[in-house]
Design a protein around this motif. Structure first.
Motif, PDB file in Angstrom:
ATOM      1  N   ASN A  53       0.854  -1.188   0.000  1.00 32.51           N
ATOM      2  CA  ASN A  53       0.000   0.000   0.000  1.00 32.51           C
ATOM      3  C   ASN A  53       0.891   1.240   0.000  1.00 32.51           C
ATOM      4  OD1 ASN A  53      -1.803   2.059   0.541  1.00 32.51           O
ATOM      5  ND2 ASN A  53      -2.696   1.097   2.372  1.00 32.51           N
ATOM      6  N   THR A  61       0.705   5.149  -0.469  1.00 31.34           N
ATOM      7  CA  THR A  61      -0.226   6.288  -0.449  1.00 31.34           C
ATOM      8  C   THR A  61      -1.626   5.900  -0.959  1.00 31.34           C
ATOM      9  OG1 THR A  61       0.546   7.105  -2.596  1.00 31.34           O
ATOM     10  CG2 THR A  61       1.610   8.038  -0.637  1.00 31.34           C
ATOM     11  N   GLY A  62      -2.137   4.800  -0.424  1.00 33.02           N
ATOM     12  CA  GLY A  62      -3.507   4.392  -0.733  1.00 33.02           C
ATOM     13  C   GLY A  62      -3.669   3.555  -1.987  1.00 33.02           C
ATOM     14  N   GLN A 117      -2.980   0.213  -3.844  1.00 33.50           N
ATOM     15  CA  GLN A 117      -2.547  -1.112  -3.440  1.00 33.50           C
ATOM     16  C   GLN A 117      -2.167  -1.978  -4.631  1.00 33.50           C
ATOM     17  OE1 GLN A 117      -5.203  -3.836  -1.412  1.00 33.50           O
ATOM     18  NE2 GLN A 117      -3.721  -4.124   0.228  1.00 33.50           N
TER      19      GLN A 117
HETATM   20  C1  LIG Z   1      -3.503   2.234   2.511  1.00 29.73           C
HETATM   21  O1  LIG Z   1      -2.906   3.243   3.298  1.00 29.73           O
HETATM   22  C2  LIG Z   1      -3.730   4.366   3.499  1.00 29.73           C
HETATM   23  C3  LIG Z   1      -2.910   5.370   4.259  1.00 29.73           C
HETATM   24  O2  LIG Z   1      -1.742   5.690   3.554  1.00 29.73           O
HETATM   25  C4  LIG Z   1      -4.983   3.966   4.248  1.00 29.73           C
HETATM   26  O3  LIG Z   1      -5.816   5.091   4.401  1.00 29.73           O
HETATM   27  C5  LIG Z   1      -5.700   2.868   3.462  1.00 29.73           C
HETATM   28  O4  LIG Z   1      -6.795   2.411   4.220  1.00 29.73           O
HETATM   29  C6  LIG Z   1      -4.790   1.712   3.163  1.00 29.73           C
HETATM   30  N1  LIG Z   1      -5.453   0.775   2.287  1.00 29.73           N
HETATM   31  C7  LIG Z   1      -5.464  -0.528   2.506  1.00 29.73           C
HETATM   32  C8  LIG Z   1      -6.187  -1.351   1.517  1.00 29.73           C
HETATM   33  O5  LIG Z   1      -4.878  -1.046   3.442  1.00 29.73           O
END
Ligand SMILES: *[C@@H]1O[C@H](CO)[C@@H](O)[C@H](O)[C@H]1NC(C)=O
Ligand SMILES: *[C@@H]1O[C@H](CO)[C@@H](O)[C@H](O)[C@H]1NC(C)=O
Ligand SMILES: *[C@@H]1O[C@H](CO)[C@@H](O)[C@H](O)[C@H]1NC(C)=O
Length: 260
Positions: free
Chosen positions: A56, A58-59, A61
């Motif tokens: 992940n 910066t959001g 994936q």
């Molecule tokens: C990925 O990381 C962001 C923060 O950087 C978070 O808000 C988000 O929920 C995360 N997504 C997953 C699928 O874990």
């Protein structure tokens, strides 16, 4: 899609291993520009059934996975791939690590005898450039060592053992998100050294960064110089007044004498 076999087998494997709900969390630091070798655990392919990495950044994936007699799946960018060491351990390889590779890396694996999940915070470190100088503050002399860093976890220290000598640390946030770290070392007047070494260190660096500052000829104290000027000038004025007074008194006396 290739990942579906994993999605189907995961719940089943989770039932097999009661420890699978436990996730180990850790932070790993990598230097920008270096190749990264990120391990999940050290189980070898002799016992491992699959590895799945969910990354992940910066959001956004992406997933890369590999299983016994299953094709690899990978939709990650930046050349991230799963590789196997000579000893048969799976690891994630990231070529030439960049700031854009920072993120949360979750790996899940199942092997004969258990399952394991690790959530790894992957952080980039950049080696700072150190700047050394001599500064005066409040009439006192300081050796100042500064570094611009991305995170204040970097330590800026003086190499010499200074005992009780006073060291002040100053942190200044910059507009670009970096932090300027300064270490001010108070230098006594009777200093006997010619140079000082300042060192920047971080747990993730294999080598520390250092700089040597020449302190043999400290800059003149502007306040002391000013004071000296004032003293000389006032002495001159006093001297002139004394001379003029003496001369005029003398001439006055002379005049009186002539008058008699
Ligand atoms: C990925 O990381 C962001 C923060 O950087 C978070 O808000 C988000 O929920 C995360 N997504 C997953 C699928 O874990
Ligand atoms: C790797 O193996 C050693 C024993 O050989 C073990 O102590 C250690 O915890 C293992 N590390 C991981 C990350 O599984
Ligand atoms: C990669 O694949 C996963 C699972 O199909 C999906 O959720 C994700 O959005 C994909 N990521 C990218 C960067 O394409």
């Amino acid at each position: 899609m290739d990942v579906w076999w994993l999605m189907r087998t995961l719940p089943f494997l989770a039932l097999l291993s009661p420890s699978s709900s436990l996730a180990a969390s850790r932070t790993e630091y990598f230097e920008v520009g270096k190749d990264v070798h990120l391990s999940c655990n050290n189980v070898t392919w002799t016992d491992a059934l699959y590895y799945i990495w969910k990354i992940n950044i910066t959001g956004v994936q992406c997933i890369t996975s590999e299983g016994v007699s299953k094709p690899k799946y990978n939709n990650c960018t930046g050349g991230k791939v799963l590789r196997t060491t000579m000893r048969g351990e799976s690891y994630l390889h990231i070529p030439s690590f960049t700031l854009r590779d920072e993120g949360m890396y979750t790996c899940e694996t199942a092997y004969r005898g258990g399952a394991y999940k690790a959530i790894i915070r992957v952080v980039a470190t950049v080696r700072p450039v150190l700047i050394g100088k001599l500064e005066r503050d409040g009439g006192q002399l300081f050796a100042v060592c500064s570094a611009v860093v991305r995170r204040p976890e970097v330590e800026v220290l003086w190499k010499e053992m200074w005992g009780s000598l006073e060291v002040k640390r100053r942190l200044t946030p910059n507009t670009d998100g970096t932090v300027t770290i300064e270490s001010w070392l108070h230098l006594p007047d009777d200093i006997t050294k010619d140079s000082l070494t300042c060192v920047a260190n971080h747990p993730s660096w294999t080598q520390e960064v250092s700089i040597t500052i020449d302190i043999a000829e400290p800059p003149a104290d502007p306040f002391a110089a000013e004071l000296q000027h004032v003293i000389i000038l006032s002495s001159l004025i006093v001297l002139s007044v004394v001379i003029i007074t003496t001369l005029s008194t003398y001439m006055c006396l002379q005049g009186k004498n002539h008058g008699k």
